[in-house]
Motif scaffolding. Sequence first.
Motif, short mmCIF file in Angstrom:
data_model
loop_
_atom_site.label_atom_id
_atom_site.label_comp_id
_atom_site.label_asym_id
_atom_site.label_seq_id
_atom_site.Cartn_x
_atom_site.Cartn_y
_atom_site.Cartn_z
N MET B 294 0.96 -1.06 0.02
CA MET B 294 -0.23 0.00 0.01
C MET B 294 0.91 1.11 -0.01
O MET B 294 0.66 2.27 -1.02
N THR B 295 1.92 1.23 0.82
CA THR B 295 2.62 2.40 1.19
C THR B 295 3.53 2.67 -0.08
O THR B 295 3.42 3.89 -0.73
N VAL B 296 4.16 1.72 -0.51
CA VAL B 296 5.24 1.93 -1.53
C VAL B 296 4.45 2.20 -2.93
O VAL B 296 4.61 3.30 -3.69
N GLY B 297 3.12 1.43 -3.46
CA GLY B 297 2.53 1.70 -4.34
C GLY B 297 1.98 3.01 -4.51
O GLY B 297 2.15 3.74 -5.58
N ASN B 298 1.48 3.75 -3.26
CA ASN B 298 0.75 4.75 -3.35
C ASN B 298 2.03 6.05 -3.31
O ASN B 298 1.65 6.80 -4.19
N LEU B 300 4.77 5.79 -4.98
CA LEU B 300 5.62 6.14 -6.05
C LEU B 300 4.45 6.62 -7.23
O LEU B 300 5.05 7.23 -8.00
N ALA B 301 3.25 6.12 -6.92
CA ALA B 301 2.08 6.61 -8.04
C ALA B 301 2.18 8.17 -7.94
O ALA B 301 2.01 8.72 -8.97
N ILE B 302 2.51 8.67 -6.80
CA ILE B 302 2.37 10.20 -6.63
C ILE B 302 2.93 11.16 -7.77
O ILE B 302 2.64 12.08 -8.43
N SER B 303 4.14 10.48 -8.00
CA SER B 303 5.21 11.35 -9.06
C SER B 303 4.99 10.81 -10.31
O SER B 303 5.63 11.50 -11.37
N GLN B 304 4.05 10.18 -10.79
CA GLN B 304 4.01 9.75 -12.25
C GLN B 304 3.29 10.57 -12.94
O GLN B 304 2.42 11.65 -12.72
N SER B 305 3.59 10.70 -14.35
CA SER B 305 3.16 11.58 -15.32
C SER B 305 2.10 10.85 -16.26
O SER B 305 1.68 11.46 -17.00
N ASN B 306 2.55 9.52 -16.67
CA ASN B 306 2.00 8.73 -17.40
C ASN B 306 0.92 7.97 -16.96
O ASN B 306 1.11 7.40 -15.78
N ILE B 307 -0.36 8.19 -17.49
CA ILE B 307 -1.51 7.74 -16.92
C ILE B 307 -1.31 6.10 -16.68
O ILE B 307 -1.75 5.33 -15.67
N GLY B 312 -0.31 1.52 -13.05
CA GLY B 312 0.39 0.37 -12.58
C GLY B 312 0.65 0.32 -11.18
O GLY B 312 0.32 -0.65 -10.47
N TYR B 313 1.17 1.67 -10.68
CA TYR B 313 1.63 1.93 -9.20
C TYR B 313 0.26 1.64 -8.49
O TYR B 313 0.23 1.00 -7.46
N SER B 314 -1.01 2.04 -9.04
CA SER B 314 -2.29 2.17 -8.33
C SER B 314 -2.47 0.61 -8.01
O SER B 314 -3.25 0.14 -6.90
N THR B 315 -2.35 -0.28 -9.09
CA THR B 315 -2.70 -1.70 -8.82
C THR B 315 -2.01 -2.24 -7.65
O THR B 315 -2.40 -3.22 -7.15
N ILE B 316 -0.63 -1.98 -7.49
CA ILE B 316 0.20 -2.37 -6.76
C ILE B 316 -0.41 -2.14 -5.15
O ILE B 316 -0.46 -2.89 -4.37
N ALA B 317 -0.72 -0.70 -5.34
CA ALA B 317 -1.39 -0.45 -3.83
C ALA B 317 -2.64 -1.12 -3.46
O ALA B 317 -2.85 -1.64 -2.66
N TYR B 441 -3.11 11.42 -5.69
CA TYR B 441 -2.86 11.29 -7.05
C TYR B 441 -4.19 11.02 -7.91
O TYR B 441 -4.19 11.68 -9.04
N TYR B 442 -4.85 10.32 -7.42
CA TYR B 442 -6.47 10.27 -8.02
C TYR B 442 -6.87 11.35 -8.34
O TYR B 442 -7.60 11.69 -9.35
N LEU B 443 -7.16 12.34 -7.31
CA LEU B 443 -7.69 13.65 -7.39
C LEU B 443 -7.03 14.39 -8.47
O LEU B 443 -7.57 15.28 -8.95
N ARG B 444 -5.78 14.26 -8.57
CA ARG B 444 -4.97 14.97 -9.32
C ARG B 444 -5.43 14.76 -11.02
O ARG B 444 -5.72 15.40 -11.80
N VAL B 445 -5.65 13.51 -11.11
CA VAL B 445 -6.14 13.03 -12.51
C VAL B 445 -7.59 13.46 -12.71
O VAL B 445 -7.84 14.11 -13.66
N ILE B 446 -8.38 13.39 -11.47
CA ILE B 446 -9.71 13.61 -11.66
C ILE B 446 -9.85 15.37 -12.09
O ILE B 446 -10.64 15.79 -12.95
#
Lengths: 517, 500
Positions: B294-298, B300-307, B312-317, B441-446
């Motif tokens: 949960m922790t690592v996935g989330n 690492l997802a924060i800094s991603q710019s490719n959806i 991918g990181y979100s599925t890890i979390a 990061y989800y809200l960033r996409v939204i």
Amino acid sequence: MFDGLLSVTVFLPAAVAVLVAVLARGKQADQQIRWIAIGATVVTFVLTVLIFVGYDRSEGGVQMIDYFERWIPVDALRSSYILGVDGLSAPLVLLTGILGMAAAFASWRIKTRVREYFLWLLLLETAVLGVFLSLDLLLFFIFFEFELIPMYMLIAIWGSGRPRYSAMKFVLFTLAGGALMLVGILAIYVTPGVNTLAMVTIPELGITGIPELMAAADLVIPAALIFGFFFVAFAIKLPLWPVHSWLPDAHTDAPTAVSVMLAGVLLKMAGYGLLRINLGFFQETKGFTIHDVAGPMAILAAVSVIYGGIITVRQTDMKRLIAYSSVSHMGFVLLGISAIGASKADTSAGGINGAAVQMFTHGTITGLAFLMVGLSYDRTHTRHIPHLGGLWKKMPLIAIFFLVAGFGSLGLPLLSGFVAEIMVFLGTYSVWPWPTGVAAFGVVLAAGYTLWMVQRVFFGARPAKPGLSDEVYDGLEDASWVDMVPVIALAAPIFIIGIWPSVITEVFDIGIQAVLK
Amino acid sequence: MTVQDFWAISPEISMALLALVVVTVDLVTRSMAKVSAVALIGLIAPFVLTLNLWFGWFGDPVAGPALFGTIEADRFSLFFNFLLITVTAGTVLASTKYISSDRMKDYGGEFVALVLFSVTGMMLLVSATELITIYVALELTALPVVALAAIHRTRHAVESGTKFFVLSAISSAILLYGFVYIYGFTGSTNLEVILERLLVLPTQAGVPFGSYAVLLAVIMIVAGFGFKMAVVPFQMWVPDVYQGAPTPVAAFLSVASKSAAFAVIMRIMYTAFGEPGLMQDWSGLFAVLAAASMTVGNLLAISQSNIKRLLGYSTIAQAGYILVGVASVPANQVGATFAGAGAQGALYYLAGYAFTNLAVFFAVIAITSRTGDDSIEGLNGLIKRSPLLASLLVFGLLSLLGMPPTVGFMAKVVVFGSALNANLAWLAVIGVVNTVIAAYYYLRVIRAIVFEDPADTTPIKGDVPILVATSIAAVGAGVLGFAPFLVLEFAESALSILPG
């Protein structure tokens, strides 16, 4: 047991919203959506009237129950789908019906992204109705949080000023409170001996509610802490000083109808939560009861009333002014609740009833005030009080109903605001004389800021410069019939309750006696 | 072999036959729409045969060990059969347009057939009750995916396929080591026999699982499946493969492959190590993995710019949240009365996650196949370009985030609730903190979808099959959110066969 009426009432707006959003097509789509959405809120209003009238006063208790036991059939977290109405929720459900309808009519002039707008507005109504009717704590929480998404969208997309900033501020404040509340809920749930999420005892279903079970149980974390979690969550929403700062921003930037819903019913969810949970759960808990903090609550309420009032006086934006007056007026709700007193013997049920009545009346009065500001702003395109003046001559209807809201707000006898405030003062004075005495000055402040605003905006002379240009002033039109529908809907209860208070005080009394038992 | 054995694997057989039929149809027609249609209609067969095994309509199928005790068509495996078949149908439907595209139309039939072969492996995997069968089924699951990931034969795709192949081979090898230790220690590869032997073997006090050999074996098994479940620290292949592979393959991997891996790890743990003392030992192991995932996935997802990388990181979390359910074994359970609340929550989470994640991935496929831009900025102002896809995508993201009243929220409440019940309060707290991190990061996409102004305002029109697939997935997620009991009752029934 599944009566069905309450479920239909709660989910009707959402169902219509989704259907309309998906199905409406073609050039006339926007107009169709407006009419269908308004139709849905009218039907919901009729249903809420049926609920309010159909609630059997002589029988009391929880009625019209929709019960589905195995909603979340997990041993570790049994949560049931329980909707029910009692004396506490019946008037608030009616209030939601009235305001939902008023808000839909008041949204008539929305031009951009109509489909989405009404989708969110109707979802919002479902969320609020769900909060008042849920008797399962998890279900209550879900509806309480669900309201965030529609509100965020409504403020951020259709707002003015700094809409995204205000919407985000609103969301962050509420989310913080929600997180605390969730911790409180789980703490109650995992306490050995509680293991239920039913908020009240319902003998017909064989359910013993959390209040009874908590009184006998040893809580996993101190009761004071759990009380604090819920209290902070509701204090943010109410809002109380010092966690009120999201409210003026959200109100100022929200579109009119959303301000009406926000002031009218969303704040009441917090008052309802205080009554149902903080008051309902913590009267006999071990180690700590609400009686221990009734005094500080009264003082906090008085501070909120006076602070809110003083800040209100110096506002120059009409919407901001009414928003701050809400802080002051909702302080009376907490003041009334503090009439629970330092011990069971001190409790004044009248004060608590006053708090409930204050919630209802504030909903209609402030809703009306926001509506009138919205109508005035639509025409003048400014809410800056020094720029306005003499509007009375051009818009007499708007002026009159603005005056009704103002008089209601300052507590003029024969209007509902007077009933609520006198109940709070009489009830609480016997318990907490000093805080009540101080808070009473809030009424003086209310008279000051309300009358001063009305005087400057509607009756004073037009300011020479900078004010409305001659073309704008000469072109001002009074309210149309579409505008008047929500105005009448909100003004009627103000008069009715002012003249005949027992129409809601009796019902509230049934609910409050049950909570105090 | 008896007729009963054939009934027990009838869904798997029909699925493999369907794959062959698809390859044949591909030879006679050039229309990929027809290939898709054949596959979709053909999926009715395994679905009906699975229903038949559940209800026993015809052919008198008997639940119980089949094929010399290697396969068991019990309710647990049938639950996953339903899930896998549904996911496959969604994937095929959503890929209709994709396999008709210029660069794919020569291998469209192979694409569908490979998906079906992989699913056959997964269905065997969830029914297998014996280590060798599990291993073989796992290989059948993985190899088609390697080809699928590299099917474009571009540099990225080949890199993605190779990466998946190498890591898959390594994880299989580790897994096999674990199996060998277990076999060497207990002398059996049958899960139930393993438990019987483990219970009578001499144990060392204070050592988890009674001996270091078994502990090592369990760690290796968990590591081996960790790759498939994509949990930290076995997650490093995920973002690269998701980004490089065709998006439909990523969608399929993120849901089907993950579900099957969770199914088999739960079966192994609850069967071969399904004794209260042993359960406490592996519960701690999973709790740590869950917290790390949960922790690592989330983070690492924060800094991603490719959806696609972000997802991918979100599925890890998300795998971490599911593991919370797996780890939540009630501490106070005694003897045979096993209250599988955590496992029940994990199954509910998996089902809800499957629908939600498919909706999100399908919406992304529909959008990126038109815009060719899979950065988050590429989603700017999507609400103005395609209101339907934007709404579905936002809904899916809110569910992944866990906003009430979506299925994501309900499932999180159930797994966190069962964690509290299992005296894993610390894990529940980490989970709650993580949902807040994830919100960012989800809200960033939204926000990009709803509020930003699009650089290009031309409307995006998805093709009909993918819109249907996305809508069905989203509606499924919505229904599961409002009516959690639908899956929870089903899951309870599926888990009633697990010994405790």
